[in-house]
Design a protein around this motif. Sequence first.
Motif, short mmCIF file in Angstrom:
data_model
loop_
_atom_site.label_atom_id
_atom_site.label_comp_id
_atom_site.label_asym_id
_atom_site.label_seq_id
_atom_site.Cartn_x
_atom_site.Cartn_y
_atom_site.Cartn_z
N ALA A 1 61.04 16.19 36.18
CA ALA A 1 60.70 17.47 36.82
C ALA A 1 59.26 17.83 36.46
O ALA A 1 58.85 17.72 35.31
CB ALA A 1 61.64 18.57 36.33
N ALA A 2 58.50 18.24 37.48
CA ALA A 2 57.10 18.60 37.28
C ALA A 2 56.93 20.11 37.33
O ALA A 2 57.61 20.79 38.10
CB ALA A 2 56.24 17.93 38.34
N ASP A 3 56.04 20.63 36.49
CA ASP A 3 55.76 22.07 36.49
C ASP A 3 54.64 22.39 37.49
O ASP A 3 54.23 21.53 38.27
CB ASP A 3 55.44 22.56 35.07
CG ASP A 3 54.13 22.02 34.49
OD1 ASP A 3 53.34 21.37 35.23
OD2 ASP A 3 53.89 22.25 33.31
N CYS A 4 54.13 23.61 37.46
CA CYS A 4 53.11 24.04 38.43
C CYS A 4 51.81 23.25 38.31
O CYS A 4 50.98 23.27 39.21
CB CYS A 4 52.84 25.54 38.29
SG CYS A 4 52.17 26.03 36.69
N TYR A 5 51.61 22.55 37.20
CA TYR A 5 50.41 21.71 37.01
C TYR A 5 50.70 20.25 37.36
O TYR A 5 49.84 19.39 37.18
CB TYR A 5 49.91 21.81 35.57
CG TYR A 5 49.64 23.23 35.15
CD1 TYR A 5 48.55 23.95 35.67
CD2 TYR A 5 50.47 23.88 34.25
CE1 TYR A 5 48.32 25.27 35.29
CE2 TYR A 5 50.25 25.19 33.87
CZ TYR A 5 49.17 25.88 34.40
OH TYR A 5 48.95 27.18 34.03
N GLY A 6 51.93 19.99 37.78
CA GLY A 6 52.32 18.62 38.11
C GLY A 6 52.69 17.81 36.88
O GLY A 6 52.85 16.59 36.95
N CYS A 7 52.81 18.46 35.73
CA CYS A 7 53.11 17.76 34.47
C CYS A 7 54.61 17.67 34.24
O CYS A 7 55.35 18.63 34.43
CB CYS A 7 52.46 18.49 33.30
SG CYS A 7 50.66 18.42 33.32
N THR A 8 55.03 16.51 33.76
CA THR A 8 56.41 16.29 33.36
C THR A 8 56.50 16.45 31.85
O THR A 8 55.47 16.57 31.18
CB THR A 8 56.87 14.86 33.75
OG1 THR A 8 56.08 13.93 33.01
CG2 THR A 8 56.71 14.61 35.25
N ALA A 9 57.71 16.38 31.33
CA ALA A 9 57.89 16.45 29.88
C ALA A 9 57.12 15.31 29.20
O ALA A 9 56.56 15.48 28.12
CB ALA A 9 59.38 16.38 29.55
N LEU A 10 57.07 14.15 29.86
CA LEU A 10 56.36 13.00 29.28
C LEU A 10 54.85 13.27 29.18
O LEU A 10 54.22 12.88 28.20
CB LEU A 10 56.63 11.74 30.11
CG LEU A 10 56.16 10.42 29.52
CD1 LEU A 10 56.79 10.16 28.14
CD2 LEU A 10 56.51 9.26 30.47
#
Length: 191
Positions: free
Chosen positions: A130-139
């Motif tokens: 899952a990506a957040d508003c910045y396109g970042c995943t937990a990884l």
Amino acid sequence: MGILYSEPICQAAYQNDLGQVWRWIKEDSNCINVQDGFNGDTPLICACRRGHLRIISFLLRRNADVNLKNQKQRTCLHYAVKKRFTFFDYLLIILLMPVLLIGYFLMVSKTKQNEVLVRMLLNAGAEVNAADCYGCTALHYACEMKNQTLIPLLLEAHADPTIKNKHGESSLDIARRLKFSQIELMLRKAL
């Protein structure tokens, strides 16, 4: 200090008040996935922000939705991975380090708690990519924080090291940019 929530169950989860969380759910079981009006956090996200394992376990046993996102499009897994030692934790670790390595054991214990938390969320079906508003995943966040204990857990759950965030960076790019060679090696093996 911390965050103030408009939803009482969210505030109770954030403050580690299991009794209050239990009372709110007993009164209205639908409030388990309520999203706070301020930032969209759920009780589970609130508990994950602080690493309150008992509350997280309680909410998961009652089928709290691990994949609900707040206004920043983050899930509880994002917050579990982003969780850092608090100033108080660091202070205790530094003060107790010379005393029979108690500080070291405290640090190991806190790291293990975080590992348990991430494992609980993954076992409950948290969407690892899952990506957040910045396109970042937990990884992405685990790589930024040089978290060598969580990266293998995320990779084992099929985290994709090639997903690019809004800056065009993958987790592998972050590890390379920050010169985290061991993490870069782990990510390459997962490809």
